[in-house]
Design an enzyme around this catalytic site. Structure first.
Site, mmCIF file in Angstrom:
data_model
loop_
_atom_site.group_PDB
_atom_site.id
_atom_site.type_symbol
_atom_site.label_atom_id
_atom_site.label_comp_id
_atom_site.label_asym_id
_atom_site.label_seq_id
_atom_site.Cartn_x
_atom_site.Cartn_y
_atom_site.Cartn_z
ATOM 1 N N ARG A 107 2.310 34.438 3.150
ATOM 2 C CA ARG A 107 3.691 34.182 2.672
ATOM 3 C C ARG A 107 4.560 33.473 3.715
ATOM 4 N NH1 ARG A 107 2.756 39.275 0.167
ATOM 5 N NH2 ARG A 107 2.416 38.908 -2.027
ATOM 6 N N LYS A 129 9.268 18.234 4.655
ATOM 7 C CA LYS A 129 8.470 18.118 3.429
ATOM 8 C C LYS A 129 7.003 18.321 3.767
ATOM 9 C CE LYS A 129 11.020 14.803 0.608
ATOM 10 N NZ LYS A 129 10.925 13.459 0.049
ATOM 11 N N GLU A 171 7.928 1.942 8.925
ATOM 12 C CA GLU A 171 8.985 2.937 8.674
ATOM 13 C C GLU A 171 10.130 2.756 9.676
ATOM 14 O OE1 GLU A 171 9.101 4.773 6.068
ATOM 15 O OE2 GLU A 171 7.033 4.864 5.378
ATOM 16 N N LYS A 206 16.418 9.607 10.738
ATOM 17 C CA LYS A 206 15.912 10.417 9.611
ATOM 18 C C LYS A 206 16.588 11.787 9.573
ATOM 19 C CE LYS A 206 12.102 12.069 6.902
ATOM 20 N NZ LYS A 206 10.681 12.144 6.612
ATOM 21 N N GLU A 216 17.111 16.071 -1.272
ATOM 22 C CA GLU A 216 17.003 14.742 -1.902
ATOM 23 C C GLU A 216 17.779 14.624 -3.216
ATOM 24 O OE1 GLU A 216 12.957 13.414 -2.078
ATOM 25 O OE2 GLU A 216 13.553 11.328 -1.864
ATOM 26 N N ARG A 220 19.546 11.204 0.655
ATOM 27 C CA ARG A 220 18.178 11.147 1.190
ATOM 28 C C ARG A 220 17.353 10.042 0.515
ATOM 29 N NH1 ARG A 220 14.347 16.252 3.055
ATOM 30 N NH2 ARG A 220 12.633 15.003 3.792
ATOM 31 N N ASN A 224 13.973 6.098 0.891
ATOM 32 C CA ASN A 224 12.996 5.574 -0.051
ATOM 33 C C ASN A 224 13.097 4.048 -0.204
ATOM 34 O OD1 ASN A 224 11.806 6.191 -3.219
ATOM 35 N ND2 ASN A 224 11.143 7.398 -1.471
ATOM 36 N N HIS A 227 10.138 1.772 -0.808
ATOM 37 C CA HIS A 227 9.052 2.620 -1.307
ATOM 38 C C HIS A 227 8.855 2.520 -2.817
ATOM 39 C CE1 HIS A 227 9.321 4.154 2.721
ATOM 40 N NE2 HIS A 227 8.340 5.018 2.537
ATOM 41 N N HIS A 231 5.139 2.001 -3.202
ATOM 42 C CA HIS A 231 4.264 2.967 -3.885
ATOM 43 C C HIS A 231 3.553 2.324 -5.066
ATOM 44 C CE1 HIS A 231 6.542 6.671 -2.169
ATOM 45 N NE2 HIS A 231 5.482 6.396 -1.450
ATOM 46 N N HIS A 243 -0.395 2.355 3.446
ATOM 47 C CA HIS A 243 0.975 2.771 3.127
ATOM 48 C C HIS A 243 2.016 1.926 3.882
ATOM 49 C CE1 HIS A 243 4.259 5.367 1.956
ATOM 50 N NE2 HIS A 243 4.593 5.529 3.226
HETATM 51 P P1 NAD Z 1 -3.204 9.897 9.112
HETATM 52 O O1 NAD Z 1 -2.848 11.270 9.451
HETATM 53 O O2 NAD Z 1 -4.334 9.690 8.173
HETATM 54 O O3 NAD Z 1 -3.470 9.098 10.469
HETATM 55 C C1 NAD Z 1 -3.892 7.761 10.382
HETATM 56 C C2 NAD Z 1 -5.213 7.555 11.130
HETATM 57 O O4 NAD Z 1 -4.939 7.581 12.524
HETATM 58 C C3 NAD Z 1 -6.261 8.628 10.876
HETATM 59 O O5 NAD Z 1 -7.515 7.993 10.828
HETATM 60 C C4 NAD Z 1 -6.167 9.521 12.106
HETATM 61 O O6 NAD Z 1 -7.402 10.147 12.384
HETATM 62 C C5 NAD Z 1 -5.790 8.519 13.172
HETATM 63 N N1 NAD Z 1 -5.030 9.038 14.305
HETATM 64 C C6 NAD Z 1 -3.890 9.773 14.273
HETATM 65 N N2 NAD Z 1 -3.432 9.953 15.515
HETATM 66 C C7 NAD Z 1 -4.282 9.330 16.358
HETATM 67 C C8 NAD Z 1 -4.327 9.135 17.754
HETATM 68 N N3 NAD Z 1 -3.380 9.605 18.576
HETATM 69 N N4 NAD Z 1 -5.365 8.438 18.269
HETATM 70 C C9 NAD Z 1 -6.324 7.917 17.461
HETATM 71 N N5 NAD Z 1 -6.323 8.045 16.130
HETATM 72 C C10 NAD Z 1 -5.307 8.745 15.583
HETATM 73 O O7 NAD Z 1 -1.973 9.107 8.473
HETATM 74 P P2 NAD Z 1 -0.487 8.811 8.980
HETATM 75 O O8 NAD Z 1 -0.295 7.361 8.782
HETATM 76 O O9 NAD Z 1 -0.219 9.411 10.291
HETATM 77 O O10 NAD Z 1 0.366 9.606 7.898
HETATM 78 C C11 NAD Z 1 0.262 9.294 6.524
HETATM 79 C C12 NAD Z 1 0.539 10.554 5.727
HETATM 80 O O11 NAD Z 1 1.850 11.006 6.014
HETATM 81 C C13 NAD Z 1 0.459 10.333 4.235
HETATM 82 O O12 NAD Z 1 -0.312 11.366 3.652
HETATM 83 C C14 NAD Z 1 1.899 10.436 3.767
HETATM 84 O O13 NAD Z 1 2.016 10.949 2.453
HETATM 85 C C15 NAD Z 1 2.473 11.393 4.787
HETATM 86 N N6 NAD Z 1 3.935 11.284 4.945
HETATM 87 C C16 NAD Z 1 4.658 12.413 4.818
HETATM 88 C C17 NAD Z 1 6.032 12.361 4.957
HETATM 89 C C18 NAD Z 1 6.850 13.613 4.870
HETATM 90 O O14 NAD Z 1 8.078 13.537 4.815
HETATM 91 N N7 NAD Z 1 6.220 14.769 4.854
HETATM 92 C C19 NAD Z 1 6.660 11.133 5.236
HETATM 93 C C20 NAD Z 1 5.887 9.996 5.378
HETATM 94 C C21 NAD Z 1 4.504 10.075 5.223
#
Ligand code: NAD
Length: 343
Positions: A107, A129, A171, A206, A216, A220, A224, A227, A231, A243
């Site tokens: 929980r 989020k 971003e 942010k 949101e 907020r 987007n 996006h 998207h 992305h």
């Molecule tokens: P990811 O976590 O898949 O990382 C991208 C790649 O980089 C992966 O292959 C990972 O293994 C590699 N990697 C990460 N750090 C590394 C490092 N220091 N050295 C070498 N390799 C490394 O993706 P991302 O781009 O970090 O994040 C995308 C995700 O974030 C999506 O799922 C998206 O929906 C989410 N997201 C969430 C929010 C939120 O508000 N919660 C906002 C934006 C994006």
């Protein structure tokens, strides 16, 4: 080490203050680390903290309910109870997934985030989020859950592949367009010159928005920007377009829309497009019909009609009576699609 934002955010090269923060929460815990980083950074943290180390499979394909369940079973098997701290080490996939897990395990247990990608540092780890993807769409199941601490160590980025830098930079550029002329100007000049300050400014941007509208309901939505189009492009490419690239194209397209509707000048539009071009982003051709259908699925859509965040200068979005987004006529969308496909 520098402590920012109600003592939650730490800029801490070498993570030298992580131990005292985690141990103040509990002496028992687990580091859930992106599998590509588990043997290196994960193992070092395990040694320092004395917590369990559990690898999380890398990549968006594993940001699922199934992975969450497997990790939960792993924690239960190791008899980790309510006095457990969960430390997420990885990109946005790991921070989203582990954040969701922490919000439901027993929980809710304390969560510490150590984002390792640029995108996770400036975006995914900030704002509370969490979530996983389902076969019907991305991020459809999740929670709002705030971490006890977020540690930013820019040295972790040393191993980040170039493609992932571009993903995160998209971003950062967006923050410039919606909120911060200073971020935009740094990106225009030389973004590599002071990455730490760019990350700090992006996070502040942010957090400022999220603090005013955590659920949101209005403001907020400016996060987007880019996006709605982004998207839709990701969806119709079956996620072959990354992305960040999709968001960059989305920001160019939605800047064009802002110009088409008379909110920004031709000169401002050209300035925006020049910067994206210089940094290595470019428009891509696509089919109009599935794209229009995908736009209607956007979370801001009302009655099946997509709504767009629009800018009236670099660093400022139009408020539209607090909605911060506006429907756009079909004929204008068609003009945007024509421009995206043929310039
Ligand atoms: P990811 O976590 O898949 O990382 C991208 C790649 O980089 C992966 O292959 C990972 O293994 C590699 N990697 C990460 N750090 C590394 C490092 N220091 N050295 C070498 N390799 C490394 O993706 P991302 O781009 O970090 O994040 C995308 C995700 O974030 C999506 O799922 C998206 O929906 C989410 N997201 C969430 C929010 C939120 O508000 N919660 C906002 C934006 C994006």
């Amino acid at each position: 080490m520098e402590k920012l934002h109600h003592g939650v955010l730490y800029f801490d090269r070498g993570l030298s203050h992580l131990k005292e923060t985690c141990h103040a929460l509990s002496l028992r815990g687990a580091i859930l680390a992106d599998a590509t980083l588990a043997k290196t950074h994960g193992a070092a943290l395990q040694k320092a903290l004395g917590y369990e180390l559990i690898p999380v499979p890398s990549g968006e394909a594993f940001k699922t309910r199934e992975t969450k369940q497997a990790l939960e079973d792993e924690l239960l098997k190791r008899k980790l109870g309510r006095d457990t701290v969960l430390v997420a080490l990885g990109g946005g996939v790991t921070t989203d997934l582990v954040g969701f897990l922490a919000s439901t395990y027993m929980r809710g247990v304390p969560l510490v985030l150590i984002p390792t990608s640029l995108l996770a540092m400036v975006d995914a780890a900030i704002g509370g989020k969490t979530g996983v993807d389902t076969p019907l769409g991305k991020n459809l199941v999740g929670t709002f859950y705030l971490p006890k601490a977020i540690f930013i160590d820019v040295d972790l980025l040393k191993t980040l592949p170039p493609k992932e830098w571009l993903n995160g930079l998209a971003e950062v550029l967006k923050y410039g367009l919606i909120e911060s002329p200073a971020i935009w100007e740094q990106c225009e000049k030389d973004w590599k010159k002071n990455v730490e300050s760019l990350i700090r400014d992006s996070i502040q941007c942010k957090m400022k928005v999220v603090e005013q509208d955590p659920q949101e309901k209005g403001l907020r939505r400016i996060l987007n920007f880019g996006h709605t189009v982004g998207h839709a492009l990701e969806l119709i490419s079956h996620y072959k377009i990354a992305h960040g690239e999709a968001v960059a194209i989305g920001c160019m397209a939605e800047s064009y829309l802002s110009h088409l509707l008379g909110f920004i000048s031709q000169e401002t539009l050209e300035r925006i497009l020049r910067t994206y071009g210089k940094l290595g982003y470019s428009l891509k051709k696509f089919e109009a019909k599935p794209f229009l259908a995908a736009l209607a699925l956007d979370k801001k859509a009302k009655g099946g009609e997509p709504r767009f965040v629009l800018i009236d200068r670099i660093g400022h979005c139009l408020p539209f009576d607090g909605a911060y987004c506006q429907p756009v006529k079909q004929t204008d969308l068609e003009k945007m699609i024509e421009w995206m496909n043929h310039g």
